[in-house]
Write an enzyme that holds these catalytic residues in place. Structure first.
Site, PDB file in Angstrom:
ATOM      1  N   ARG A  45      17.679  -4.905   9.996  1.00 49.68           N
ATOM      2  CA  ARG A  45      18.363  -6.041   9.938  1.00 49.68           C
ATOM      3  C   ARG A  45      19.936  -6.059  10.585  1.00 49.68           C
ATOM      4  O   ARG A  45      20.648  -6.976  10.801  1.00 49.68           O
ATOM      5  CB  ARG A  45      18.434  -6.578   8.598  1.00 49.68           C
ATOM      6  N   LYS A 144       0.993   0.686   1.555  1.00 52.32           N
ATOM      7  CA  LYS A 144       0.828   0.148   0.198  1.00 52.32           C
ATOM      8  C   LYS A 144       2.069  -0.115  -0.656  1.00 52.32           C
ATOM      9  O   LYS A 144       3.092   0.648  -0.355  1.00 52.32           O
ATOM     10  CB  LYS A 144      -0.276   1.101  -0.328  1.00 52.32           C
ATOM     11  N   HIS A 174      -1.475   7.837   1.984  1.00 55.33           N
ATOM     12  CA  HIS A 174      -1.189   9.136   2.614  1.00 55.33           C
ATOM     13  C   HIS A 174      -1.924  10.397   2.080  1.00 55.33           C
ATOM     14  O   HIS A 174      -1.833  11.534   2.545  1.00 55.33           O
ATOM     15  CB  HIS A 174       0.624   9.457   2.405  1.00 55.33           C
ATOM     16  N   LYS A 178      -3.747  14.523   3.354  1.00 56.42           N
ATOM     17  CA  LYS A 178      -3.433  15.959   3.054  1.00 56.42           C
ATOM     18  C   LYS A 178      -4.576  16.629   3.520  1.00 56.42           C
ATOM     19  O   LYS A 178      -5.687  16.558   3.476  1.00 56.42           O
ATOM     20  CB  LYS A 178      -3.160  15.829   1.756  1.00 56.42           C
ATOM     21  N   GLU A 212       4.534  12.676 -11.704  1.00 55.93           N
ATOM     22  CA  GLU A 212       5.920  12.609 -11.341  1.00 55.93           C
ATOM     23  C   GLU A 212       6.786  12.907 -12.226  1.00 55.93           C
ATOM     24  O   GLU A 212       6.541  12.395 -13.452  1.00 55.93           O
ATOM     25  CB  GLU A 212       6.023  11.265 -10.751  1.00 55.93           C
ATOM     26  N   ASP A 231       0.716   0.461  -8.923  1.00 53.10           N
ATOM     27  CA  ASP A 231       1.159   1.351  -7.978  1.00 53.10           C
ATOM     28  C   ASP A 231       0.540   2.550  -7.682  1.00 53.10           C
ATOM     29  O   ASP A 231       0.501   2.868  -6.474  1.00 53.10           O
ATOM     30  CB  ASP A 231       2.535   1.572  -8.486  1.00 53.10           C
ATOM     31  N   HIS A 236      -4.376   5.110  -4.732  1.00 51.93           N
ATOM     32  CA  HIS A 236      -4.154   6.667  -4.700  1.00 51.93           C
ATOM     33  C   HIS A 236      -5.559   7.161  -5.488  1.00 51.93           C
ATOM     34  O   HIS A 236      -6.384   7.960  -5.045  1.00 51.93           O
ATOM     35  CB  HIS A 236      -3.103   7.163  -5.204  1.00 51.93           C
ATOM     36  N   LYS A 336       5.198   8.710 -14.563  1.00 51.58           N
ATOM     37  CA  LYS A 336       6.504   9.204 -14.335  1.00 51.58           C
ATOM     38  C   LYS A 336       7.126   9.851 -15.737  1.00 51.58           C
ATOM     39  O   LYS A 336       6.916   9.818 -16.637  1.00 51.58           O
ATOM     40  CB  LYS A 336       7.275   7.859 -14.072  1.00 51.58           C
TER      41      LYS A 336
END
Length: 492
Positions: A45, A144, A174, A178, A212, A231, A236, A336
């Site tokens: 931007r 995503k 992604h 792998k 994570e 998410d 995934h 998480k």
């Protein structure tokens, strides 16, 4: 193969581009996989202060690509990159300039990578169509999450479909790029040994975990109201489940692979009501300690003044209702602020029906096939052998390493593989719109049940493996969560 293509990264100055896409492209260039004749345009931007060379040096100093950043390589790569000031909601001179820059090379692929919020997918694709940047040589890559429920995903797919055909649309996950996932497919479908064992006759259960250790800092605007189910689980985890559970395709091409994955999603047993309460755990992290340092809660990280029902952890048990997998539970888990960062699939086989030696029973572990996806790719088969160091007829568990790439191989990563596949028009590792929509149908039932309930998410302390309820999800089935850290089993 040295690939020559034009690539436009919308959101080229953003986090995904800086951390993943540009380092992957640079490593591919150094390794000879991306030609110096390729052109990379980064939209933003606002304009760039300083030179592209200096900006890229700063990016690579932060991201540390999988290769040395030499002056000569950086100089050449910088000449391939242009920063473009571009608005994504209405046309104008900036779009005319981009169109002119991309003109004249109709024989080379043109890849539009939308590393932008999904709310901008529609307007960006409309403008790409308006300015004729959706010709047959063009492909569009969608990052995503694709919507926040079935209705919004269908709306995005419809809007994108007005500018790009399904054969031009590449929905990226992604994890599918792998190396370990590629090895999984090769092992399953080129070795009769694995195919004969790959069913409920010999497999006890399957675990898929994406853990994570970070919180939600930097993603506050996205994560609140989204949560781990949307998410991570919807895309995934369910995609990995499909690759593990799908039937052997007639051919390893995009249509055949997608057909088999879609059959898995259609066979997922829907959960509702009390089944959700029993088989799905959601939770939110509270303050705790990570790697010896105190960390705040989810509410602290987002500076929330009111309690939030957004989950940062999900564990669930799913079943696939077909002949191959009848009776085999699939345990999915993501969260998480867990103690470690890793992603892996554990195929746990049934125990032997009888231990013929009295000394074997106490330490007889079931065979496991481990597919580690991050932080490094790793394939291993765990089995029992005689413990020669013991005086009695004892056993020990050993790991048969199935990795085939040496340490000297530059690991270019999944994003480069997927960008190159998009440039070649190969959709084998990308997600069809039907897969996205069937995954949302399954997930939406769970989310709607949560939203209709007054029950808040469970709590777990940062730095632990989630709430007790997730542990209980396994123990009531006389099983336990498993993962590898430095080759050893980690206690709960």
């Amino acid at each position: 193969m040295v690939d020559v293509f034009d690539l436009v990264i919308f959101g080229g100055g953003g986090d995904l581009s800086r951390r993943k896409l540009l380092p992957a492209l640079f490593a591919g260039f150094v390794a000879g996989r991306v030609s110096a004749d390729s052109r990379i345009y980064l939209t933003s931007r606002s304009g760039l202060e300083g030179s592209v060379h200096d900006w890229l040096k700063e990016v690579f100093d932060e991201s540390q690509p999988a290769c040395d950043v030499s002056k000569d390589h950086l100089k050449t790569f910088s000449s391939m990159v242009s920063m473009v000031e571009l608005g994504l909601t209405k046309g104008g001179d900036d779009w005319e300039s981009l169109k002119a820059s991309l003109a004249g090379d109709d024989d080379r692929p043109l890849v539009h990578f939308l590393a932008i919020p999904p709310g901008l997918f529609t307007s960006t694709c409309e403008l790409l169509g308006q300015y004729g940047l959706n010709s047959k040589r063009a492909r569009v890559v969608l990052e995503k999450p694709l919507g926040h429920d079935l209705a919004s995903a269908q709306a995005i797919n419809d809007d994108v479909g007005r500018a790009f055909g399904e054969d031009q649309t590449f929905r990226i996950d992604h994890y599918l790029g792998k190396e370990a996932v590629q090895n999984l497919l090769a092992l399953r479908f080129s070795n009769i040994l694995f195919e004969e064992l790959w069913s409920g006759r010999t497999i006890d259960h399957i675990q898929i975990t994406i853990a994570e250790d970070q919180g939600v800092q930097g993603r506050a605007g996205f994560y609140e109201g989204t949560g781990a189910m949307r998410d991570m689980v919807q895309n995934h985890l369910l995609q990995l489940l499909c690759l593990v559970a799908m039937e052997p395709p007639a051919r390893l091409d995009a249509d055949s692979i997608r057909d088999e994955k879609l059959k898995v999603l259609k066979s997922l047993k829907p959960l509702s009501g009390a089944e959700i309460d029993r088989n799905v755990v959601r939770a939110q992290y509270q303050s705790g300690a990570m790697h010896g340092s105190a960390v705040g809660s989810y509410a602290d990280d987002l500076e929330l003044e009111q309690p939030s029902s957004t989950e940062t952890f999900v564990a669930l048990k799913a079943h696939i209702e077909n002949w191959r997998w009848a009776g085999v539970p699939f345990y999915l888990r993501t969260g998480k602020r867990l103690p470690d960062r890793f992603a892996e699939i554990v195929i746990q086989f049934k125990p032997v029906p009888h231990a013929p030696h009295p000394n074997w029973g106490s330490n007889l572990s079931p065979n496991r096939f481990i597919i580690r996806l991050q932080p490094e790719d790793h394939l291993a088969l765990r089995m029992m052998v005689k413990n020669h160091s013991a005086k009695s007829e004892a056993l020990k568990e050993v790991e048969m390493n199935l990795d085939v790439t040496g340490d000297d191989v530059i690991r270019l990563g999944p994003y480069l593989r997927l960008i190159l596949d998009a440039a070649r028009g190969d959709q084998s590792l990308f997600v069809h719109r039907d897969e996205v929509e069937h995954a949302w149908r399954w997930v939406d039932r769970i989310i709607e049940h949560w939203e209709s309930s007054d029950e808040p998410p469970e709590s777990y302390q940062a730095g632990t493996w989630g709430p007790y309820e997730a542990h209980d999800l396994m123990t009531r089935d006389r099983r336990e969560w498993f993962h590898e850290t430095s080759g050893r089993k980690v206690a709960k």
